[in-house]
Design an enzyme around this catalytic site. Structure first.
Site, PDB file in Angstrom:
ATOM      1  N   ARG A 144       0.835  -1.221   0.000  1.00  0.00           N
ATOM      2  CA  ARG A 144       0.000   0.000   0.000  1.00  0.00           C
ATOM      3  C   ARG A 144       0.869   1.271   0.000  1.00  0.00           C
ATOM      4  O   ARG A 144       0.517   2.272   0.611  1.00  0.00           O
ATOM      5  CB  ARG A 144      -0.949   0.018   1.207  1.00  0.00           C
ATOM      6  CG  ARG A 144      -1.978  -1.085   1.226  1.00  0.00           C
ATOM      7  CD  ARG A 144      -2.971  -0.971   0.070  1.00  0.00           C
ATOM      8  NE  ARG A 144      -4.113  -1.857   0.260  1.00  0.00           N
ATOM      9  CZ  ARG A 144      -4.140  -3.138  -0.106  1.00  0.00           C
ATOM     10  NH1 ARG A 144      -3.092  -3.688  -0.692  1.00  0.00           N
ATOM     11  NH2 ARG A 144      -5.213  -3.867   0.088  1.00  0.00           N
ATOM     12  N   SER A 186     -10.758  -0.951   3.319  1.00  0.00           N
ATOM     13  CA  SER A 186      -9.975  -1.083   4.555  1.00  0.00           C
ATOM     14  C   SER A 186      -9.576   0.303   5.040  1.00  0.00           C
ATOM     15  O   SER A 186      -8.953   1.057   4.292  1.00  0.00           O
ATOM     16  CB  SER A 186      -8.694  -1.878   4.299  1.00  0.00           C
ATOM     17  OG  SER A 186      -8.998  -3.168   3.844  1.00  0.00           O
ATOM     18  N   GLU A 237      -5.010   3.731   6.466  1.00  0.00           N
ATOM     19  CA  GLU A 237      -4.658   3.505   5.056  1.00  0.00           C
ATOM     20  C   GLU A 237      -5.316   4.569   4.187  1.00  0.00           C
ATOM     21  O   GLU A 237      -4.793   4.984   3.165  1.00  0.00           O
ATOM     22  CB  GLU A 237      -5.153   2.113   4.651  1.00  0.00           C
ATOM     23  CG  GLU A 237      -4.591   1.613   3.351  1.00  0.00           C
ATOM     24  CD  GLU A 237      -5.652   1.098   2.440  1.00  0.00           C
ATOM     25  OE1 GLU A 237      -6.276   1.929   1.742  1.00  0.00           O
ATOM     26  OE2 GLU A 237      -5.860  -0.127   2.402  1.00  0.00           O
TER      27      GLU A 237
HETATM   28  N1  EPU Z   1     -10.543 -11.012  10.177  1.00  0.00           N
HETATM   29  C1  EPU Z   1     -11.188 -11.097  11.381  1.00  0.00           C
HETATM   30  N2  EPU Z   1     -12.191 -10.215  11.658  1.00  0.00           N
HETATM   31  C2  EPU Z   1     -12.562  -9.244  10.778  1.00  0.00           C
HETATM   32  C3  EPU Z   1     -11.882  -9.155   9.546  1.00  0.00           C
HETATM   33  C4  EPU Z   1     -10.878 -10.041   9.262  1.00  0.00           C
HETATM   34  O1  EPU Z   1     -10.904 -11.964  12.203  1.00  0.00           O
HETATM   35  O2  EPU Z   1     -13.475  -8.487  11.104  1.00  0.00           O
HETATM   36  C5  EPU Z   1      -9.500 -12.001   9.844  1.00  0.00           C
HETATM   37  C6  EPU Z   1      -9.988 -12.965   8.763  1.00  0.00           C
HETATM   38  O3  EPU Z   1     -10.672 -14.034   9.307  1.00  0.00           O
HETATM   39  C7  EPU Z   1      -8.707 -13.385   8.112  1.00  0.00           C
HETATM   40  C8  EPU Z   1      -7.848 -12.148   8.221  1.00  0.00           C
HETATM   41  O4  EPU Z   1      -8.413 -11.352   9.255  1.00  0.00           O
HETATM   42  O5  EPU Z   1      -8.088 -14.413   8.826  1.00  0.00           O
HETATM   43  C9  EPU Z   1      -7.737 -11.387   6.920  1.00  0.00           C
HETATM   44  O6  EPU Z   1      -9.000 -10.904   6.499  1.00  0.00           O
HETATM   45  P1  EPU Z   1      -9.361 -10.653   4.957  1.00  0.00           P
HETATM   46  O7  EPU Z   1      -9.036 -11.835   4.158  1.00  0.00           O
HETATM   47  O8  EPU Z   1     -10.751 -10.121   4.908  1.00  0.00           O
HETATM   48  O9  EPU Z   1      -8.351  -9.556   4.477  1.00  0.00           O
HETATM   49  P2  EPU Z   1      -7.693  -8.285   5.186  1.00  0.00           P
HETATM   50  O10 EPU Z   1      -6.283  -8.574   5.490  1.00  0.00           O
HETATM   51  O11 EPU Z   1      -8.552  -7.816   6.308  1.00  0.00           O
HETATM   52  C10 EPU Z   1      -6.758  -7.244   2.968  1.00  0.00           C
HETATM   53  C11 EPU Z   1      -6.817  -5.933   2.231  1.00  0.00           C
HETATM   54  C12 EPU Z   1      -8.128  -5.797   1.472  1.00  0.00           C
HETATM   55  C13 EPU Z   1      -8.261  -6.951   0.506  1.00  0.00           C
HETATM   56  C14 EPU Z   1      -8.194  -8.263   1.296  1.00  0.00           C
HETATM   57  C15 EPU Z   1      -8.206  -9.467   0.400  1.00  0.00           C
HETATM   58  C16 EPU Z   1      -5.456  -4.374   3.519  1.00  0.00           C
HETATM   59  C17 EPU Z   1      -5.442  -3.201   4.437  1.00  0.00           C
HETATM   60  N3  EPU Z   1      -6.672  -4.832   3.177  1.00  0.00           N
HETATM   61  O12 EPU Z   1      -7.775  -7.214   3.981  1.00  0.00           O
HETATM   62  O13 EPU Z   1      -8.053  -4.592   0.725  1.00  0.00           O
HETATM   63  O14 EPU Z   1      -9.477  -6.887  -0.211  1.00  0.00           O
HETATM   64  O15 EPU Z   1      -6.962  -8.304   2.054  1.00  0.00           O
HETATM   65  O16 EPU Z   1      -6.983  -9.594  -0.245  1.00  0.00           O
HETATM   66  O17 EPU Z   1      -4.409  -4.849   3.126  1.00  0.00           O
HETATM   67  C18 EPU Z   1      -8.534  -2.275   0.811  1.00  0.00           C
HETATM   68  O18 EPU Z   1      -7.329  -2.077   0.769  1.00  0.00           O
HETATM   69  O19 EPU Z   1      -9.368  -1.322   0.845  1.00  0.00           O
HETATM   70  C19 EPU Z   1      -9.030  -3.635   0.844  1.00  0.00           C
HETATM   71  C20 EPU Z   1     -10.337  -3.921   0.974  1.00  0.00           C
END
Ligand code: EPU
Length: 339
Positions: A164, A238, A334
């Site tokens: 990012r 995010s 972010e």
């Molecule tokens: N999780 C929780 N609780 C929550 C949300 C997530 O426990 O409320 C856990 C999930 O179970 C999982 C982990 O956190 O084990 C990761 O969650 P997720 O796969 O939803 O992805 P993320 O790391 O929260 C990132 C990006 C997203 C992107 C997704 C999928 C960032 C800041 N965010 O989210 O990007 O869509 O991965 O690749 O890196 C964005 O940048 O606006 C965005 C939506």
């Protein structure tokens, strides 16, 4: 002739749906319009905000400067053996470009389906999802240098992409306006299905040899199930970055919280899931006044209607404080805060 408007509402230009006014507002439809705009020195001196899809910012106050809305359009492609070079205007909608590629069977962007925002904004924060980042398909971009009026081409290494991050967010912040982006895709798909939920969703659909289109559809379905649609519930995706901490600090936290979601992130570094940390602090799905966090993804802050930018900002500060108190980890926003 460029039209500069005054006191323009930005409500429809930010996906949080925040009501805020721009002191001045101009729409740019061609690269040459930028040279014309900056011939007038008053626009060099005033505070500026370049707007693409408005999907990664929080307007905390009215903007007392010039908002430059980029609307440069056009998508062209050229095939060279196995490579496909695609050039798109900064004002193209990101997901429309992804659909163009998927429909033509050009491989590489399918995991980036349904990300809100514009093509011109995509390199600034090196957008990413489901195991793919923009930098994996980025060839170069053209950018207008405000101080000199010159167009400069930035190669992939010139952009110094990170998680990012890019040079446009750091050293060169505010100095260039990206006018078009060139991507390098391939005619031979190398599908990236390693991100857990994709394989699972393909299996649910009984798909064993997915096409580019099927991957795109699966990614879109996963996103829709987890993330609120900005056209009905204001949000900016995010709100925080996933924090990267040392292996040492991680070991400490893991002792206390063995279930902690985490990923390797380079030598002696671990990336934590900010959504998990926020959920553990009891914020998931919580409604606070007109704001809150999303019920299916605590990393996303939402506008339940008529929230002000300040309310959302204050909620984000409370979240940062509680995650720090519980885990000793400092979350970083972010989303761009426009104050
Ligand atoms: N999780 C929780 N609780 C929550 C949300 C997530 O426990 O409320 C856990 C999930 O179970 C999982 C982990 O956190 O084990 C990761 O969650 P997720 O796969 O939803 O992805 P993320 O790391 O929260 C990132 C990006 C997203 C992107 C997704 C999928 C960032 C800041 N965010 O989210 O990007 O869509 O991965 O690749 O890196 C964005 O940048 O606006 C965005 C939506």
């Amino acid at each position: 002739m460029l039209q500069i408007e005054e006191n323009v509402s930005l409500k429809n230009f930010n996906t949080f749906g925040i009501e805020a006014k721009a002191r001045y507002f101009v729409e740019i439809n061609h690269e040459e319009d930028l040279a014309e705009l900056f011939m007038d020195p008053q626009w060099q001196q005033i505070e500026r905000l370049v707007l693409g899809g408005g999907s990664n910012m929080l307007l905390v106050n009215d903007f007392n400067g010039l908002v430059i809305r980029l609307n440069i359009r056009g998508i062209e492609h050229r095939i060279n053996h196995d490579n496909v070079f695609i050039e798109a205007g900064a004002g193209e909608v990101w997901n429309e470009l992804v659909n163009y590629c998927v429909d033509h069977n050009f491989a590489g962007m399918e995991n980036l389906s349904l990300i809100p925002g514009s093509v011109g904004a995509s390199p600034i924060q090196n957008i990413g999802a489901y195991g793919v980042e923009l930098k994996d398909v980025f060839e170069s971009c053209r950018a207008f240098e405000i101080a000199t009026g010159q167009i400069k081409t930035f190669s992939n290494p010139d952009c110094r992409f990170g998680y990012r991050e890019s040079v446009f967010k750091s050293d060169l912040k505010g100095q260039y306006i990206i006018t078009s982006v060139k991507f390098r895709l391939s005619l031979t798909p190398k599908l990236n299905l390693s991100y857990g939920a994709i394989e699972q969703e393909l299996a649910n659909r009984g798909i064993t040899q997915p096409t580019i289109k099927e991957v795109s559809q699966v990614v879109a379905a996963i996103r829709v199930s987890k993330l609120p649609d900005p056209s009905t519930i204001g949000n900016s995706g995010s709100f925080f970055k996933n924090p990267v901490i040392s292996q040492l600090q991680f070991a400490d936290i893991q002792k206390q919280y063995p279930q902690i979601a985490h990923y390797p992130a380079g030598e002696n570094q671990i990336k934590l899931a900010a959504g998990w940390l926020i959920e553990q602090c009891g914020w998931k799905g919580k409604v606070v006044g007109h704001t809150g966090t999303w019920k299916n993804q605590a990393l996303v802050l939402v506008n339940h209607g008529d929230a002000t930018g300040k309310e959302i900002y204050n909620l984000s500060s409370q979240i940062i404080d509680s995650v720090y108190t519980k885990f000793g980890v400092a979350l970083e926003r972010e989303v761009n805060i426009i104050d």
